[in-house]
Design a protein around this motif. Structure first.
Motif, PDB file in Angstrom:
ATOM      1  N   VAL A  47       0.838  -1.213   0.000  1.00 27.03           N
ATOM      2  CA  VAL A  47       0.000   0.000   0.000  1.00 27.03           C
ATOM      3  C   VAL A  47       0.878   1.271   0.000  1.00 27.03           C
ATOM      4  N   GLU A  48       2.099   1.132   0.477  1.00 23.37           N
ATOM      5  CA  GLU A  48       3.056   2.239   0.390  1.00 23.37           C
ATOM      6  C   GLU A  48       3.352   2.560  -1.084  1.00 23.37           C
ATOM      7  N   LYS A  49       3.329   1.507  -1.922  1.00 24.20           N
ATOM      8  CA  LYS A  49       3.599   1.685  -3.360  1.00 24.20           C
ATOM      9  C   LYS A  49       2.349   2.139  -4.113  1.00 24.20           C
ATOM     10  N   ASN A  50       1.200   1.549  -3.765  1.00 23.91           N
ATOM     11  CA  ASN A  50      -0.075   1.976  -4.357  1.00 23.91           C
ATOM     12  C   ASN A  50      -1.117   2.072  -3.250  1.00 23.91           C
ATOM     13  N   PRO A  51      -1.483   3.312  -2.884  1.00 30.77           N
ATOM     14  CA  PRO A  51      -2.416   3.484  -1.759  1.00 30.77           C
ATOM     15  C   PRO A  51      -3.778   2.837  -1.999  1.00 30.77           C
ATOM     16  N   PHE A  52      -4.122   2.552  -3.274  1.00 32.14           N
ATOM     17  CA  PHE A  52      -5.391   1.876  -3.550  1.00 32.14           C
ATOM     18  C   PHE A  52      -5.266   0.354  -3.389  1.00 32.14           C
ATOM     19  N   GLY A  53      -4.041  -0.134  -3.139  1.00 32.83           N
ATOM     20  CA  GLY A  53      -3.853  -1.567  -2.911  1.00 32.83           C
ATOM     21  C   GLY A  53      -4.206  -2.418  -4.116  1.00 32.83           C
ATOM     22  N   GLN A  54      -3.808  -1.974  -5.296  1.00 30.01           N
ATOM     23  CA  GLN A  54      -4.114  -2.710  -6.518  1.00 30.01           C
ATOM     24  C   GLN A  54      -2.859  -2.936  -7.356  1.00 30.01           C
ATOM     25  N   ILE A  55      -2.899  -4.003  -8.150  1.00 29.84           N
ATOM     26  CA  ILE A  55      -1.823  -4.255  -9.105  1.00 29.84           C
ATOM     27  C   ILE A  55      -2.243  -3.744 -10.476  1.00 29.84           C
ATOM     28  N   PRO A  56      -1.281  -3.470 -11.371  1.00 32.84           N
ATOM     29  CA  PRO A  56       0.173  -3.594 -11.237  1.00 32.84           C
ATOM     30  C   PRO A  56       0.833  -2.328 -10.679  1.00 32.84           C
ATOM     31  N   VAL A  57       2.090  -2.524 -10.270  1.00 34.69           N
ATOM     32  CA  VAL A  57       2.955  -1.404  -9.871  1.00 34.69           C
ATOM     33  C   VAL A  57       4.267  -1.578 -10.621  1.00 34.69           C
ATOM     34  N   LEU A  58       4.814  -0.489 -11.124  1.00 33.45           N
ATOM     35  CA  LEU A  58       6.120  -0.524 -11.788  1.00 33.45           C
ATOM     36  C   LEU A  58       7.129   0.259 -10.963  1.00 33.45           C
ATOM     37  N   GLU A  59       8.293  -0.328 -10.795  1.00 31.21           N
ATOM     38  CA  GLU A  59       9.389   0.391 -10.134  1.00 31.21           C
ATOM     39  C   GLU A  59      10.576   0.486 -11.084  1.00 31.21           C
ATOM     40  N   ASP A  60      11.114   1.688 -11.201  1.00 34.36           N
ATOM     41  CA  ASP A  60      12.270   1.924 -12.064  1.00 34.36           C
ATOM     42  C   ASP A  60      13.182   2.892 -11.321  1.00 34.36           C
ATOM     43  N   GLY A  61      14.159   2.334 -10.631  1.00 33.97           N
ATOM     44  CA  GLY A  61      15.042   3.157  -9.792  1.00 33.97           C
ATOM     45  C   GLY A  61      14.218   3.861  -8.721  1.00 33.97           C
ATOM     46  N   ASP A  62      14.275   5.201  -8.705  1.00 34.20           N
ATOM     47  CA  ASP A  62      13.555   5.947  -7.668  1.00 34.20           C
ATOM     48  C   ASP A  62      12.093   6.224  -8.032  1.00 34.20           C
ATOM     49  N   LEU A  63      11.642   5.728  -9.172  1.00 31.80           N
ATOM     50  CA  LEU A  63      10.257   5.964  -9.602  1.00 31.80           C
ATOM     51  C   LEU A  63       9.382   4.749  -9.301  1.00 31.80           C
ATOM     52  N   THR A  64       8.259   4.990  -8.631  1.00 36.82           N
ATOM     53  CA  THR A  64       7.267   3.931  -8.398  1.00 36.82           C
ATOM     54  C   THR A  64       5.940   4.451  -8.909  1.00 36.82           C
ATOM     55  N   ILE A  65       5.332   3.738  -9.864  1.00 37.75           N
ATOM     56  CA  ILE A  65       4.024   4.187 -10.366  1.00 37.75           C
ATOM     57  C   ILE A  65       3.024   3.039 -10.460  1.00 37.75           C
ATOM     58  N   PHE A  66       1.754   3.409 -10.282  1.00 31.82           N
ATOM     59  CA  PHE A  66       0.650   2.465 -10.437  1.00 31.82           C
ATOM     60  C   PHE A  66      -0.284   3.003 -11.517  1.00 31.82           C
ATOM     61  N   GLU A  67      -1.398   2.290 -11.754  1.00 30.61           N
ATOM     62  CA  GLU A  67      -2.352   2.536 -12.846  1.00 30.61           C
ATOM     63  C   GLU A  67      -1.732   2.027 -14.160  1.00 30.61           C
ATOM     64  N   SER A  68      -2.306   0.930 -14.667  1.00 36.05           N
ATOM     65  CA  SER A  68      -1.702   0.243 -15.816  1.00 36.05           C
ATOM     66  C   SER A  68      -1.497   1.151 -17.027  1.00 36.05           C
ATOM     67  N   ARG A  69      -2.468   1.997 -17.326  1.00 34.20           N
ATOM     68  CA  ARG A  69      -2.338   2.839 -18.520  1.00 34.20           C
ATOM     69  C   ARG A  69      -1.197   3.850 -18.367  1.00 34.20           C
ATOM     70  N   ALA A  70      -1.013   4.361 -17.152  1.00 28.69           N
ATOM     71  CA  ALA A  70       0.098   5.292 -16.902  1.00 28.69           C
ATOM     72  C   ALA A  70       1.437   4.565 -17.037  1.00 28.69           C
ATOM     73  N   ILE A  71       1.479   3.312 -16.579  1.00 30.40           N
ATOM     74  CA  ILE A  71       2.709   2.523 -16.690  1.00 30.40           C
ATOM     75  C   ILE A  71       3.040   2.288 -18.172  1.00 30.40           C
ATOM     76  N   CYS A  72       2.035   1.934 -18.962  1.00 23.81           N
ATOM     77  CA  CYS A  72       2.250   1.709 -20.406  1.00 23.81           C
ATOM     78  C   CYS A  72       2.767   2.970 -21.088  1.00 23.81           C
ATOM     79  N   ARG A  73       2.187   4.105 -20.745  1.00 20.57           N
ATOM     80  CA  ARG A  73       2.640   5.387 -21.317  1.00 20.57           C
ATOM     81  C   ARG A  73       4.108   5.642 -20.951  1.00 20.57           C
ATOM     82  N   TYR A  74       4.460   5.360 -19.703  1.00 24.03           N
ATOM     83  CA  TYR A  74       5.846   5.568 -19.267  1.00 24.03           C
ATOM     84  C   TYR A  74       6.800   4.669 -20.046  1.00 24.03           C
ATOM     85  N   LEU A  75       6.415   3.406 -20.231  1.00 25.35           N
ATOM     86  CA  LEU A  75       7.276   2.467 -20.962  1.00 25.35           C
ATOM     87  C   LEU A  75       7.472   2.926 -22.410  1.00 25.35           C
ATOM     88  N   GLU A  76       6.406   3.462 -23.012  1.00 29.11           N
ATOM     89  CA  GLU A  76       6.523   3.998 -24.373  1.00 29.11           C
ATOM     90  C   GLU A  76       7.551   5.133 -24.423  1.00 29.11           C
TER      91      GLU A  76
END
Lengths: 212, 212
Positions: A47-76
């Motif tokens: 929950v520290e990583k995603n306060p909504f307690g849902q998957i997925p979560v992406l971690e990349d060094g000091d960046l931690t993000i949740f919400e699948s569509r936001a993660i996909c945008r970041y990977l792009e």
């Protein structure tokens, strides 16, 4: 250090990210599957990583993000120039506006209804609960009307955000696939342009590998 | 030629765009109000602009886009460097990832429920229909749980996407305002950090002008 994805192979939202990674040609990622039955997604650490307690979560060094569509945008953005191009360049503000229009429509005209239908027919069953007929009926009615519109749209353009495959198609994939598992596949196959879109998209290697 | 916005002053989705125009300091726009009672939004001419037959629609030369959030994003890009800065620069991919996370959460954890509650309590009443108690109860339950999480989040950051006011705050405005009109304002005011956020945001001149 490879990016770390915490999720579940068979979760709809994780699937969006796994397909995006495959489309970008990223093979060296660290995939941590979570034990949802044991409630790991509600643990204080998660929950520290995603306060909504849902998957997925992406971690990349000091960046931690949740919400699948936001993660996909970041990977792009992170893997720009590698694998498939899944979004217009931000410098093309008109092409970006059109992409954003279709990306928003996926959430308001598709996900809002289909995620509720999936919850009613599938998740509640796993929890030993019956579906609520009023909720199911309302969402099927709204979704049907919207899929009629999408069928018209896909008669004019090949993909969900225009004539090129993009992240918006990937956003549609998990729940489109699940319509068949929910016994609602005719909502796709009865609409000729939507059916053709799904045949085209589901033949991609990334979907063959990750869409379940 | 000024941009042309087709919508309605008192529509939730039009309000997002009107507030964004004000925040960007854009005064020379052409605002066309539509006669929804006469079904203008379902006319062939309008459906050509938005196949879903919904307002608002923005036209800027050869560009026509719908979906309020996409329109707001486009205005931020078009008027970059003018008025308030409402999104991180796309070149900062980590800041953009965080913004996109919160923008996505607004749709999945707020709009999905509150738009259904608004439809049940307000739109159906205008149509002479009763609300469906099962749908209303389910959405109020989900929204309450999510607002608890937002209250925690707003104890750590001042605004919905971090410590700066952004488009994500604007996205939350219309339905947050409507909770009070629906007699559900305690969902905001009973949560101290959410209440403080709303007091801060609703004191901005752009909201005083356009939030109704």
């Amino acid at each position: 250090m490879p990016v770390r994805l915490t999720g579940l192979k068979h979760s709809t939202c994780s699937m969006r990210v796994l397909i995006t990674l495959e489309e970008k040609g990223v093979n060296d990622f660290d995939f941590q599957e979570i034990d949802m039955a044991a409630g790991e997604h509600k643990s204080p650490e998660f929950v520290e990583k995603n306060p909504f307690g849902q998957i997925p979560v992406l971690e990349d060094g000091d960046l931690t993000i949740f919400e699948s569509r936001a993660i996909c945008r970041y990977l792009e953005s992170k893997y720009k120039g590698q694998g498939a191009t899944l979004m217009p360049s931000p410098s093309d503000i008109k092409a970006t506006a059109v992409f954003e229009q279709w990306a928003s429509a996926e959430l308001t005209h598709f996900d809002a209804m289909i995620s509720s239908i999936y919850y009613q027919t599938t998740i509640r069953k796993l929890q030993g609960l019956e579906s609520v007929p009023e909720i199911l009926a309302e969402n099927i009615k709204s979704l049907s009307a919207n899929l009629d519109v999408y069928d018209t749209i896909l008669g004019r353009q090949k993909y969900m955000a225009g004539d090129e495959f993009s992240l918006v198609d990937i956003f549609f994939v998990p729940y489109t696939n699940r319509t068949f598992k929910m016994g609602l596949g005719n909502m796709v196959t009865d609409r000729p342009h939507l059916k053709m879109w799904w045949e085209t998209v589901s033949s991609r290697p990334s979907l063959k590998k990750w869409s379940t």
